[in-house]
Design a protein around this motif. Structure first.
Motif, PDB file in Angstrom:
ATOM      1  N   VAL A 133      90.780  53.244   7.110  1.00 57.02           N
ATOM      2  CA  VAL A 133      89.474  53.194   7.750  1.00 57.02           C
ATOM      3  C   VAL A 133      89.013  54.616   8.012  1.00 57.02           C
ATOM      4  O   VAL A 133      89.823  55.523   8.218  1.00 57.02           O
ATOM      5  N   ALA A 134      87.695  54.785   8.005  1.00 53.26           N
ATOM      6  CA  ALA A 134      87.079  56.064   8.358  1.00 53.26           C
ATOM      7  C   ALA A 134      86.402  55.888   9.706  1.00 53.26           C
ATOM      8  O   ALA A 134      85.678  54.907   9.917  1.00 53.26           O
ATOM      9  N   GLU A 135      86.654  56.836  10.585  1.00 51.62           N
ATOM     10  CA  GLU A 135      86.066  56.807  11.920  1.00 51.62           C
ATOM     11  C   GLU A 135      85.190  58.038  12.127  1.00 51.62           C
ATOM     12  O   GLU A 135      85.526  59.131  11.693  1.00 51.62           O
ATOM     13  N   VAL A 136      84.091  57.820  12.825  1.00 44.30           N
ATOM     14  CA  VAL A 136      83.250  58.898  13.321  1.00 44.30           C
ATOM     15  C   VAL A 136      83.013  58.599  14.794  1.00 44.30           C
ATOM     16  O   VAL A 136      82.620  57.481  15.153  1.00 44.30           O
ATOM     17  N   ASP A 137      83.298  59.562  15.640  1.00 45.04           N
ATOM     18  CA  ASP A 137      83.137  59.403  17.090  1.00 45.04           C
ATOM     19  C   ASP A 137      83.879  58.170  17.610  1.00 45.04           C
ATOM     20  O   ASP A 137      83.380  57.458  18.486  1.00 45.04           O
ATOM     21  N   GLY A 138      85.041  57.888  17.040  1.00 45.92           N
ATOM     22  CA  GLY A 138      85.880  56.799  17.507  1.00 45.92           C
ATOM     23  C   GLY A 138      85.518  55.419  16.989  1.00 45.92           C
ATOM     24  O   GLY A 138      86.204  54.451  17.284  1.00 45.92           O
ATOM     25  N   GLY A 139      84.454  55.310  16.206  1.00 46.46           N
ATOM     26  CA  GLY A 139      84.063  54.010  15.667  1.00 46.46           C
ATOM     27  C   GLY A 139      84.290  53.935  14.171  1.00 46.46           C
ATOM     28  O   GLY A 139      84.069  54.909  13.445  1.00 46.46           O
ATOM     29  N   VAL A 140      84.718  52.778  13.688  1.00 45.69           N
ATOM     30  CA  VAL A 140      84.957  52.573  12.261  1.00 45.69           C
ATOM     31  C   VAL A 140      83.613  52.480  11.541  1.00 45.69           C
ATOM     32  O   VAL A 140      82.766  51.662  11.896  1.00 45.69           O
ATOM     33  N   VAL A 141      83.439  53.338  10.519  1.00 48.12           N
ATOM     34  CA  VAL A 141      82.188  53.374   9.762  1.00 48.12           C
ATOM     35  C   VAL A 141      82.406  53.109   8.276  1.00 48.12           C
ATOM     36  O   VAL A 141      81.439  53.065   7.511  1.00 48.12           O
ATOM     37  N   GLY A 142      83.666  52.940   7.860  1.00 47.16           N
ATOM     38  CA  GLY A 142      83.951  52.659   6.466  1.00 47.16           C
ATOM     39  C   GLY A 142      85.404  52.273   6.274  1.00 47.16           C
ATOM     40  O   GLY A 142      86.222  52.431   7.189  1.00 47.16           O
ATOM     41  N   PHE A 143      85.709  51.752   5.092  1.00 49.10           N
ATOM     42  CA  PHE A 143      87.091  51.385   4.784  1.00 49.10           C
ATOM     43  C   PHE A 143      87.309  51.406   3.278  1.00 49.10           C
ATOM     44  O   PHE A 143      86.362  51.341   2.495  1.00 49.10           O
ATOM     45  N   ALA A 144      88.565  51.520   2.909  1.00 45.92           N
ATOM     46  CA  ALA A 144      88.954  51.488   1.498  1.00 45.92           C
ATOM     47  C   ALA A 144      90.330  50.852   1.392  1.00 45.92           C
ATOM     48  O   ALA A 144      91.162  51.003   2.290  1.00 45.92           O
ATOM     49  N   SER A 145      90.557  50.150   0.287  1.00 46.82           N
ATOM     50  CA  SER A 145      91.882  49.587   0.018  1.00 46.82           C
ATOM     51  C   SER A 145      92.188  49.744  -1.464  1.00 46.82           C
ATOM     52  O   SER A 145      91.286  49.699  -2.306  1.00 46.82           O
ATOM     53  N   ALA A 146      93.464  49.969  -1.752  1.00 49.30           N
ATOM     54  CA  ALA A 146      93.891  50.182  -3.136  1.00 49.30           C
ATOM     55  C   ALA A 146      95.323  49.707  -3.299  1.00 49.30           C
ATOM     56  O   ALA A 146      96.067  49.588  -2.319  1.00 49.30           O
ATOM     57  N   GLU A 147      95.682  49.479  -4.559  1.00 47.35           N
ATOM     58  CA  GLU A 147      97.025  48.990  -4.864  1.00 47.35           C
ATOM     59  C   GLU A 147      97.452  49.522  -6.228  1.00 47.35           C
ATOM     60  O   GLU A 147      96.648  49.571  -7.155  1.00 47.35           O
TER      61      GLU A 147
END
Length: 167
Positions: A63-77
């Motif tokens: 997850v990507a956070e800005v100012d403590g809030g989640v603003v994006g995500f990525a998953s891979a395998e």
């Protein structure tokens, strides 16, 4: 603005779902019927599935956070000895254009390099102009056209590849 990327935790599921919903409606709103988007979100983003992905040892989930809030995500395998498949990479549309997707992709790329693979692949729906623009801007090459099923309907999709040996 400081973007912090970290491994996702079960406590992030609600925020991941919020980002997915906003991103899907923004990216696909002109191409898919709202009921299709709703059904896809229910099918692909079931909280238990998200938790399973987060907890699965073979899946990298960030997850990507800005100012403590989640603003994006990525998953891979890692799907082959020489390949990582990027399953998801979404940023809340309110934060598009701020470099958050690139920071998430950098983390996935680092993970893929550590795994010793040669490339990262992903599929992008043909109607997803935002996704196509992003992946082409960061160096992914468009491959063959394919068909993707979204809740029972077939949609055009393109396969993309990022060669880690060239970067």
């Amino acid at each position: 603005m400081t973007v912090r990327v970290r491994e996702a935790a079960d406590d992030d599921v609600g925020a991941i779902l919020d980002v997915a919903e906003a991103a899907w409606y923004a990216a696909y709103g002109g191409a898919l019927d709202p009921s299709t988007i709703t059904a896809a979100l229910v099918e692909y983003y079931d909280p238990e599935l998200i938790e399973a992905g987060i907890d699965h040892d073979a899946i990298a989930f960030y997850v990507a956070e800005v100012d403590g809030g989640v603003v994006g995500f990525a998953s891979a395998e890692q799907t082959w000895a020489d390949e990582v498949e990027l399953h998801t990479l979404y940023v809340h549309p309110d934060r598009w254009g701020e470099g958050i997707g690139s920071v998430l992709l950098d983390r996935v790329t680092e993970w893929a390099r550590d795994a010793g693979v040669d490339r990262i692949t992903c599929g992008v729906l043909g109607d997803n102009a935002i996704g196509i623009g992003f992946f082409e801007a960061v160096g992914f090459r468009r491959g063959r056209r394919a068909d993707a099923e979204i809740v029972g309907a077939t949609h055009e999709e393109y396969e993309y590849e990022y060669d880690l040996r060239e970067t």
